[in-house]
Design a protein around this motif. Structure first.
Motif, PDB file in Angstrom:
ATOM      1  N   GLY A 188       0.509  -0.947  -0.135  1.00  0.00           N
ATOM      2  CA  GLY A 188      -0.585  -0.589   0.011  1.00  0.00           C
ATOM      3  C   GLY A 188       0.465   1.314  -0.182  1.00  0.00           C
ATOM      4  O   GLY A 188       0.592   2.327  -1.240  1.00  0.00           O
ATOM      5  N   LYS A 189       1.558   1.221   0.809  1.00  0.00           N
ATOM      6  CA  LYS A 189       3.110   2.342   0.775  1.00  0.00           C
ATOM      7  C   LYS A 189       3.369   2.476  -0.124  1.00  0.00           C
ATOM      8  O   LYS A 189       3.768   3.606  -1.178  1.00  0.00           O
ATOM      9  N   GLY A 203      -7.878  -1.996   4.876  1.00  0.00           N
ATOM     10  CA  GLY A 203      -7.101  -3.481   5.104  1.00  0.00           C
ATOM     11  C   GLY A 203      -6.165  -3.432   4.118  1.00  0.00           C
ATOM     12  O   GLY A 203      -5.393  -4.281   3.407  1.00  0.00           O
ATOM     13  N   ALA A 204      -5.265  -2.040   3.842  1.00  0.00           N
ATOM     14  CA  ALA A 204      -4.142  -2.381   2.708  1.00  0.00           C
ATOM     15  C   ALA A 204      -3.463  -0.746   3.574  1.00  0.00           C
ATOM     16  O   ALA A 204      -2.593  -0.936   3.433  1.00  0.00           O
ATOM     17  N   GLY A 205      -3.552  -1.107   5.441  1.00  0.00           N
ATOM     18  CA  GLY A 205      -2.452  -0.335   6.021  1.00  0.00           C
ATOM     19  C   GLY A 205      -2.780   1.305   6.346  1.00  0.00           C
ATOM     20  O   GLY A 205      -3.710   1.890   5.573  1.00  0.00           O
ATOM     21  N   VAL A 206      -1.416   1.837   7.022  1.00  0.00           N
ATOM     22  CA  VAL A 206      -2.153   3.312   6.796  1.00  0.00           C
ATOM     23  C   VAL A 206      -1.067   4.087   6.329  1.00  0.00           C
ATOM     24  O   VAL A 206      -1.934   4.906   6.506  1.00  0.00           O
ATOM     25  N   PHE A 229      -9.156  -6.015   9.718  1.00  0.00           N
ATOM     26  CA  PHE A 229      -9.228  -4.884   9.457  1.00  0.00           C
ATOM     27  C   PHE A 229     -10.212  -4.230   9.930  1.00  0.00           C
ATOM     28  O   PHE A 229     -10.348  -2.849  10.032  1.00  0.00           O
ATOM     29  N   ALA A 230     -11.498  -4.730  10.107  1.00  0.00           N
ATOM     30  CA  ALA A 230     -12.761  -3.741  10.241  1.00  0.00           C
ATOM     31  C   ALA A 230     -13.129  -3.995  11.374  1.00  0.00           C
ATOM     32  O   ALA A 230     -13.824  -4.590  12.545  1.00  0.00           O
ATOM     33  N   LYS A 231     -12.771  -2.753  11.900  1.00  0.00           N
ATOM     34  CA  LYS A 231     -12.417  -2.274  13.479  1.00  0.00           C
ATOM     35  C   LYS A 231     -14.155  -1.889  14.116  1.00  0.00           C
ATOM     36  O   LYS A 231     -14.627  -0.825  12.766  1.00  0.00           O
ATOM     37  N   ALA A 250     -10.375   9.395  14.331  1.00  0.00           N
ATOM     38  CA  ALA A 250      -9.463   7.804  14.372  1.00  0.00           C
ATOM     39  C   ALA A 250      -8.486   7.951  12.798  1.00  0.00           C
ATOM     40  O   ALA A 250      -7.198   7.474  12.751  1.00  0.00           O
ATOM     41  N   VAL A 251      -9.409   7.928  12.044  1.00  0.00           N
ATOM     42  CA  VAL A 251      -8.398   8.119  10.235  1.00  0.00           C
ATOM     43  C   VAL A 251      -7.144   9.388  10.434  1.00  0.00           C
ATOM     44  O   VAL A 251      -6.799   8.870   9.611  1.00  0.00           O
ATOM     45  N   ARG A 252      -8.299   9.925  10.981  1.00  0.00           N
ATOM     46  CA  ARG A 252      -7.628  11.838  10.614  1.00  0.00           C
ATOM     47  C   ARG A 252      -5.979  12.031  11.524  1.00  0.00           C
ATOM     48  O   ARG A 252      -5.199  12.023  11.056  1.00  0.00           O
ATOM     49  N   ASN A 253      -6.240  11.012  12.552  1.00  0.00           N
ATOM     50  CA  ASN A 253      -5.241  11.326  13.687  1.00  0.00           C
ATOM     51  C   ASN A 253      -4.798   9.972  13.366  1.00  0.00           C
ATOM     52  O   ASN A 253      -3.062   9.646  13.678  1.00  0.00           O
ATOM     53  N   LYS A 254      -4.695   9.327  12.337  1.00  0.00           N
ATOM     54  CA  LYS A 254      -3.448   8.125  11.903  1.00  0.00           C
ATOM     55  C   LYS A 254      -3.396   7.158  12.941  1.00  0.00           C
ATOM     56  O   LYS A 254      -1.952   6.583  13.196  1.00  0.00           O
ATOM     57  N   GLU A 255      -4.710   7.184  13.533  1.00  0.00           N
ATOM     58  CA  GLU A 255      -4.366   5.700  15.051  1.00  0.00           C
ATOM     59  C   GLU A 255      -5.189   4.312  14.019  1.00  0.00           C
ATOM     60  O   GLU A 255      -4.839   3.502  14.894  1.00  0.00           O
TER      61      GLU A 255
END
Ligand code: KIV
Length: 263
Positions: A188-189, A203-206, A229-231, A250-255
């Motif tokens: 993903g990176k 499910g492709a990481g941060v 990946f499904a939290k 959580a997404v915007r703060n990369k948590e």
């Protein structure tokens, strides 16, 4: 005016994660639009979570048109992305255009197609005629029978190289966004670095430019369906609105996602 592709590219370039969730009806659409979800995906996952099927394969174009109308009627700010269902774009670019234009008339602002470099001609055909597109790479659920199940893709070098190559070819063909499903975080990176358009992972990481989840998974409503990946973002005592805000934060703060949710 709703959020546009240039704004999403700006988010990629400023490392500000893009938030996307699926949605299929007006009540949730109003809520997602209000709390600031960047992209609402009318996903063909509705075949499972709304229609009760085992896969997305039985979803018809008419189903997608109906749900697109329900959602687009009430949204003002979020971008509306709509899945082209199985059998509606594979035959020819002309057939894809006829079907995509019906989704656009129903309220889609961008259409999503599953597949790799074989989609290049169709992407150019749609893009040249004013239809924005998103390519879905990695695990492509409409090909579940060919792939032999919902398995992580891009583990072997050859498969990983083919996914990277597809992303580059589709970018050159005019695709605007790439969704990456169920691939190793490092892949993903790499893809995110190699292309200038936004990548959205599930499910492709941060290390991608944004995240998407199926709304029902995010609310903890998908019994018996527990990919790592499904939290669920719904904690005891929360309202649904708060759960959606928890996901966005959580997404915007990369948590989210962290290593626990990645491959
Ligand atoms: O249909 C859908 O919900 C999707 C997401 C899983 C990305 O394509």
């Amino acid at each position: 005016m709703s959020i546009n592709i240039q704004q999403l590219i700006h988010k990629k370039n400023s490392s500000s994660p893009i938030c996307m969730l699926t949605c299929y009806d007006a009540t949730f659409a109003k809520l997602l639009d209000k709390v600031g979800i960047d992209i609402i995906l009318i996903g063909d996952s509705l075949g499972m979570v709304v229609q009760g099927n085992e896969s997305t394969i039985k979803v018809k174009l008419e189903d997608m048109i109906y749900h697109t109308r329900c959602v687009s009627k009430v949204t003002k700010n979020s971008m509306i992305m709509v899945d082209m269902p199985f059998g509606s774009y594979q035959e020819s670019p002309e057939n894809a255009y006829r079907n995509a234009s019906q989704l656009m008339e129903a309220g889609a602002q961008i259409v999503k197609l599953e597949g790799g470099k074989w989609l290049a001609e169709t992407i150019t055909f749609l893009s040249d005629r004013g239809i924005p597109t998103c390519a879905h790479l990695g695990l492509t659920p409409q090909s579940v029978h060919k792939l032999g199940g919902y398995k992580v893709q891009g583990i072997e070098t050859q498969n990983a190289t083919s996914i990277i190559e597809s992303a580059k070819i589709l970018e050159e063909s005019g695709v605007d966004i790439v969704v990456l499903e169920l691939i190793p975080s490092e892949l993903g990176k790499k893809i995110t670095k190699h292309i200038k358009i936004p990548t959205i992972g599930i499910g492709a990481g941060v290390f991608v430019d944004g995240q998407v989840l199926v709304l029902h998974d995010m609310l903890g409503l998908s019994e018996g369906h527990n990919p790592k990946f499904a939290k669920s973002f719904f904690s005891k005592g929360d309202t649904i609105e708060q759960a959606i805000r928890n996901y966005i934060n959580a997404v915007r703060n990369k948590e989210y996602p962290n290593s626990e949710h990645s491959y």
